[in-house]
Design a protein around this motif. Structure first.
Motif, PDB file in Angstrom:
ATOM      1  N   LYS A  27      44.610 -38.118  58.883  1.00 48.70           N
ATOM      2  CA  LYS A  27      45.909 -37.582  59.302  1.00 48.70           C
ATOM      3  C   LYS A  27      46.688 -36.975  58.141  1.00 48.70           C
ATOM      4  CE  LYS A  27      46.692 -40.261  63.438  1.00 48.70           C
ATOM      5  NZ  LYS A  27      47.605 -41.137  64.176  1.00 48.70           N
ATOM      6  N   ASN A  28      46.476 -37.478  56.939  1.00 42.70           N
ATOM      7  CA  ASN A  28      47.180 -36.950  55.764  1.00 42.70           C
ATOM      8  C   ASN A  28      46.472 -35.751  55.152  1.00 42.70           C
ATOM      9  OD1 ASN A  28      49.242 -38.806  55.911  1.00 42.70           O
ATOM     10  ND2 ASN A  28      48.159 -40.301  54.651  1.00 42.70           N
ATOM     11  N   GLY A  29      45.346 -35.329  55.715  1.00 39.54           N
ATOM     12  CA  GLY A  29      44.662 -34.135  55.222  1.00 39.54           C
ATOM     13  C   GLY A  29      43.742 -34.385  54.051  1.00 39.54           C
ATOM     14  N   GLN A  30      43.318 -35.599  53.852  1.00 39.88           N
ATOM     15  CA  GLN A  30      42.451 -35.924  52.719  1.00 39.88           C
ATOM     16  C   GLN A  30      41.117 -35.174  52.783  1.00 39.88           C
ATOM     17  OE1 GLN A  30      43.260 -38.042  50.198  1.00 39.88           O
ATOM     18  NE2 GLN A  30      41.319 -37.664  49.168  1.00 39.88           N
ATOM     19  N   TYR A  31      40.615 -34.931  53.970  1.00 40.60           N
ATOM     20  CA  TYR A  31      39.304 -34.324  54.123  1.00 40.60           C
ATOM     21  C   TYR A  31      39.380 -32.837  54.470  1.00 40.60           C
ATOM     22  CZ  TYR A  31      37.621 -39.078  53.997  1.00 40.60           C
ATOM     23  OH  TYR A  31      37.348 -40.355  53.618  1.00 40.60           O
ATOM     24  N   ASP A  32      40.541 -32.216  54.343  1.00 42.73           N
ATOM     25  CA  ASP A  32      40.656 -30.780  54.572  1.00 42.73           C
ATOM     26  C   ASP A  32      39.966 -30.041  53.442  1.00 42.73           C
ATOM     27  OD1 ASP A  32      42.090 -31.223  56.832  1.00 42.73           O
ATOM     28  OD2 ASP A  32      44.044 -30.773  55.947  1.00 42.73           O
ATOM     29  N   SER A  34      39.828 -26.963  51.367  1.00 40.86           N
ATOM     30  CA  SER A  34      40.560 -25.762  50.988  1.00 40.86           C
ATOM     31  C   SER A  34      39.772 -24.915  49.991  1.00 40.86           C
ATOM     32  CB  SER A  34      41.912 -26.139  50.384  1.00 40.86           C
ATOM     33  OG  SER A  34      41.714 -26.926  49.221  1.00 40.86           O
ATOM     34  N   TYR A  35      38.652 -25.403  49.510  1.00 38.65           N
ATOM     35  CA  TYR A  35      37.880 -24.676  48.503  1.00 38.65           C
ATOM     36  C   TYR A  35      36.854 -23.735  49.128  1.00 38.65           C
ATOM     37  CZ  TYR A  35      34.733 -23.749  44.629  1.00 38.65           C
ATOM     38  OH  TYR A  35      33.962 -23.119  43.710  1.00 38.65           O
ATOM     39  N   THR A  36      36.132 -24.196  50.120  1.00 38.58           N
ATOM     40  CA  THR A  36      35.035 -23.409  50.691  1.00 38.58           C
ATOM     41  C   THR A  36      35.487 -22.082  51.290  1.00 38.58           C
ATOM     42  OG1 THR A  36      33.794 -25.420  51.102  1.00 38.58           O
ATOM     43  CG2 THR A  36      33.117 -23.483  52.301  1.00 38.58           C
TER      44      THR A  36
END
Length: 59
Positions: A27-32, A34-36
């Protein structure tokens, strides 16, 4: 026998805590990622070139 009940209870509690931490991280976006997406355009050209070269070899 009471030790088994104690260990089973503690393991379930630990599993629930880790599951809650996992849900909070999602929920906090830890696994988003943004690099790929920013690097994907660098690799797409290589895939297109390989595909074009393969089709030219077939002709």
């Amino acid at each position: 026998m009471s030790v088994i009940y104690l260990l089973l209870t503690l393991s379930i509690i630990v599993a629930v805590v880790f599951f809650a931490a996992f849900i909070m991280a999602i929920k906090n976006g830890q696994y988003d990622d943004s690099y790929t997406p920013s690097v994907r355009m660098l690799f797409e050209d290589e895939l297109v070139k390989k595909t074009n070269e393969e089709t030219e070899k077939d002709i």
